[in-house]
Design an enzyme around this catalytic site. Structure first.
Site, PDB file in Angstrom:
ATOM      1  N   GLU A 125       0.841  -1.286  -0.006  1.00  0.00           N
ATOM      2  CA  GLU A 125       0.020   0.053   0.080  1.00  0.00           C
ATOM      3  C   GLU A 125       0.928   1.377  -0.079  1.00  0.00           C
ATOM      4  OE1 GLU A 125      -2.010  -1.564   3.624  1.00  0.00           O
ATOM      5  OE2 GLU A 125      -3.899  -1.773   2.303  1.00  0.00           O
ATOM      6  N   GLU A 175      -3.375  -9.532   4.471  1.00  0.00           N
ATOM      7  CA  GLU A 175      -4.108  -9.334   5.783  1.00  0.00           C
ATOM      8  C   GLU A 175      -5.169 -10.240   6.036  1.00  0.00           C
ATOM      9  OE1 GLU A 175      -3.468  -6.998   3.288  1.00  0.00           O
ATOM     10  OE2 GLU A 175      -2.931  -5.123   4.010  1.00  0.00           O
TER      11      GLU A 175
HETATM   12  N1  CO8 Z   1       5.164  -6.974  11.341  1.00  0.00           N
HETATM   13  C1  CO8 Z   1       6.067  -7.314  12.452  1.00  0.00           C
HETATM   14  N2  CO8 Z   1       7.076  -8.235  12.086  1.00  0.00           N
HETATM   15  C2  CO8 Z   1       7.049  -8.947  10.977  1.00  0.00           C
HETATM   16  C3  CO8 Z   1       6.386  -8.463   9.800  1.00  0.00           C
HETATM   17  C4  CO8 Z   1       5.278  -7.716  10.069  1.00  0.00           C
HETATM   18  N3  CO8 Z   1       4.457  -7.414   9.354  1.00  0.00           N
HETATM   19  N4  CO8 Z   1       6.898  -9.417   8.746  1.00  0.00           N
HETATM   20  C5  CO8 Z   1       8.031  -9.907   9.327  1.00  0.00           C
HETATM   21  N5  CO8 Z   1       8.261  -9.532  10.615  1.00  0.00           N
HETATM   22  C6  CO8 Z   1       9.436 -10.149  11.313  1.00  0.00           C
HETATM   23  C7  CO8 Z   1       9.084 -11.398  11.924  1.00  0.00           C
HETATM   24  O1  CO8 Z   1       8.195 -11.527  12.890  1.00  0.00           O
HETATM   25  C8  CO8 Z   1      10.453 -12.063  11.941  1.00  0.00           C
HETATM   26  O2  CO8 Z   1      11.085 -11.351  13.282  1.00  0.00           O
HETATM   27  P1  CO8 Z   1      11.628 -12.488  14.315  1.00  0.00           P
HETATM   28  O3  CO8 Z   1      12.782 -12.654  13.695  1.00  0.00           O
HETATM   29  O4  CO8 Z   1      12.060 -11.560  15.471  1.00  0.00           O
HETATM   30  O5  CO8 Z   1      10.592 -13.770  14.615  1.00  0.00           O
HETATM   31  C9  CO8 Z   1      11.267 -11.363  11.044  1.00  0.00           C
HETATM   32  O6  CO8 Z   1      10.487 -10.115  10.500  1.00  0.00           O
HETATM   33  C10 CO8 Z   1      11.580 -12.076   9.530  1.00  0.00           C
HETATM   34  O7  CO8 Z   1      10.191 -12.734   9.177  1.00  0.00           O
HETATM   35  P2  CO8 Z   1      10.037 -14.480   8.939  1.00  0.00           P
HETATM   36  O8  CO8 Z   1      11.102 -15.262   9.924  1.00  0.00           O
HETATM   37  O9  CO8 Z   1       8.628 -14.677   8.872  1.00  0.00           O
HETATM   38  O10 CO8 Z   1      10.658 -14.343   7.619  1.00  0.00           O
HETATM   39  P3  CO8 Z   1      10.751 -15.423   6.321  1.00  0.00           P
HETATM   40  O11 CO8 Z   1      11.589 -14.903   5.323  1.00  0.00           O
HETATM   41  O12 CO8 Z   1      10.143 -16.571   6.829  1.00  0.00           O
HETATM   42  O13 CO8 Z   1       9.036 -14.581   5.608  1.00  0.00           O
HETATM   43  C11 CO8 Z   1       7.360 -13.100   5.164  1.00  0.00           C
HETATM   44  C12 CO8 Z   1       8.957 -13.418   5.160  1.00  0.00           C
HETATM   45  C13 CO8 Z   1       6.716 -13.926   4.226  1.00  0.00           C
HETATM   46  C14 CO8 Z   1       7.542 -11.498   4.585  1.00  0.00           C
HETATM   47  C15 CO8 Z   1       6.670 -13.310   6.440  1.00  0.00           C
HETATM   48  O14 CO8 Z   1       7.472 -12.608   7.498  1.00  0.00           O
HETATM   49  C16 CO8 Z   1       5.317 -12.634   6.564  1.00  0.00           C
HETATM   50  O15 CO8 Z   1       4.473 -13.184   6.107  1.00  0.00           O
HETATM   51  N6  CO8 Z   1       5.164 -11.331   7.265  1.00  0.00           N
HETATM   52  C17 CO8 Z   1       3.996 -10.966   7.504  1.00  0.00           C
HETATM   53  C18 CO8 Z   1       3.116 -10.275   6.211  1.00  0.00           C
HETATM   54  C19 CO8 Z   1       1.889  -9.617   6.558  1.00  0.00           C
HETATM   55  O16 CO8 Z   1       1.100 -10.576   6.795  1.00  0.00           O
HETATM   56  N7  CO8 Z   1       1.750  -8.311   6.147  1.00  0.00           N
HETATM   57  C20 CO8 Z   1       0.327  -7.667   6.371  1.00  0.00           C
HETATM   58  C21 CO8 Z   1       0.698  -7.035   7.934  1.00  0.00           C
HETATM   59  S1  CO8 Z   1      -1.025  -6.175   8.348  1.00  0.00           S
HETATM   60  C22 CO8 Z   1      -0.859  -4.477   7.481  1.00  0.00           C
HETATM   61  O17 CO8 Z   1       0.010  -4.527   6.831  1.00  0.00           O
HETATM   62  C23 CO8 Z   1      -2.035  -3.926   7.541  1.00  0.00           C
HETATM   63  C24 CO8 Z   1      -1.819  -2.588   6.743  1.00  0.00           C
HETATM   64  C25 CO8 Z   1      -2.923  -1.727   7.073  1.00  0.00           C
HETATM   65  C26 CO8 Z   1      -3.048  -0.742   7.979  1.00  0.00           C
HETATM   66  C27 CO8 Z   1      -4.115   0.244   7.828  1.00  0.00           C
HETATM   67  C28 CO8 Z   1      -3.894   1.427   8.994  1.00  0.00           C
HETATM   68  C29 CO8 Z   1      -5.336   2.315   8.712  1.00  0.00           C
END
Ligand code: CO8
Length: 258
Positions: free
Chosen positions: A112, A132
């Site tokens: 976004e 999401e």
């Molecule tokens: N938030 C917080 N931490 C995150 C996020 C996130 N979105 N994405 C990754 N991290 C962190 C993980 O927790 C991890 O931290 P730690 O080592 O401390 O456990 C570190 O980054 C590495 O992540 P992974 O171990 O999961 O790495 P992978 O290579 O296995 O996977 C991915 C990478 C595919 C990116 C995976 O991390 C993932 O799926 N992340 C989440 C993606 C997601 O769901 N995004 C949407 C979030 S909600 C959102 O964006 C709403 C926006 C609208 C707001 C509206 C306001 C009005």
């Protein structure tokens, strides 16, 4: 100005803004988004800056809003604070051009944020998604609106309902990104595009941005009228005289933003 979650470098009329929360894959939180808004506002005011590039790292642009930050919040919290809205409103109102240079993941709020920029140049390893739905929520800052305008209902529904990721090639075919380049050459390409824009008259650049953005908001008749009014108004500038005279004299124009 020192920031905690972004790095800003200004060189040759280009402000390069790097998102910098590597431990959380550049997940967006209040600090990052407000620092980004602040940096873009500063770039907007800085007469040296003629184009802005926003980027992340090779592996991730941003993996979305910070899930750790949001997990414990309730409706009253996010509704009362109007989560992220001040910052995203500011970002969307920046009048200077902003290119998103996207490598790796641009998910949820990351996708976004890239769409809030004026156009996206993607590395061939880029992955876009609105996952999401997997968290029991939905897109909240443009994933159901800007994405639908960019790629149409069918693909936007697919992305938002299944949470699947779209690779760079599909994103280019669908119209989400303007170009795909080898990921190692992403920054070179983005900076070259920014340098091209920086050569133009800032008045016409801002007018283009205003007119194209208007296309997303209005009817064709109103939009065409808006465009024509802006086109006519540019004839009040010295840069119009310079641009057309330079063409006729077969030389490069020297724009002065006047
Ligand atoms: N938030 C917080 N931490 C995150 C996020 C996130 N979105 N994405 C990754 N991290 C962190 C993980 O927790 C991890 O931290 P730690 O080592 O401390 O456990 C570190 O980054 C590495 O992540 P992974 O171990 O999961 O790495 P992978 O290579 O296995 O996977 C991915 C990478 C595919 C990116 C995976 O991390 C993932 O799926 N992340 C989440 C993606 C997601 O769901 N995004 C949407 C979030 S909600 C959102 O964006 C709403 C926006 C609208 C707001 C509206 C306001 C009005």
């Amino acid at each position: 100005m020192a920031y905690e979650t972004i790095i800003v470098e200004i060189e040759d009329h280009i402000a390069l803004v790097k998102l910098n929360r590597p431990d959380a894959m550049n997940a967006l939180n209040d600090v990052l988004l407000s620092e980004l808004a602040q940096a873009l506002k500063a770039a907007q005011k800085d007469p040296k800056v003629r184009c802005i590039v926003v980027t992340g790292t090779e592996k991730f642009f941003a993996a979305g809003a910070d899930i750790k930050m949001m997990a414990e919040k309730g409706f009253v919290d996010v509704y009362s604070e109007d989560l992220f809205s001040d910052a995203t409103g500011t970002i969307a109102r920046i009048r200077k051009p902003i290119i998103a240079a996207v490598s790796g993941y641009a998910l949820g709020g990351g996708c976004e944020l890239a769409m809030m920029c004026d156009f996206i140049i993607a590395g061939d390893n880029a992955k876009f998604g609105q996952p999401e739905i997997n968290l029991g929520v939905m897109a909240g800052m443009g994933g159901s609106q800007r994405l639908t305008r960019a790629i149409g209902k069918a693909k936007a529904m697919d992305m938002n309902l299944t949470g699947r990721f779209m690779d760079a090639e599909e994103a280019e075919r669908a119209g989400l990104v303007s170009r795909v380049v080898p990921c190692k050459k992403l920054m070179e390409n983005a900076m070259q595009a920014a340098a091209k824009i920086a050569e133009k008259s800032m008045i016409s650049v801002m007018a283009v941005k205003e007119a194209v953005n208007r296309a997303e908001e209005t009817t064709l008749t109103e939009g065409l009228l808006y465009e024509k009014r802006l086109f006519f108004s540019l004839f009040a500038t010295e840069d119009q005289k310079e641009g057309m005279t330079a063409f006729l004299e077969k030389r490069e124009p020297q724009f002065r933003d006047r």
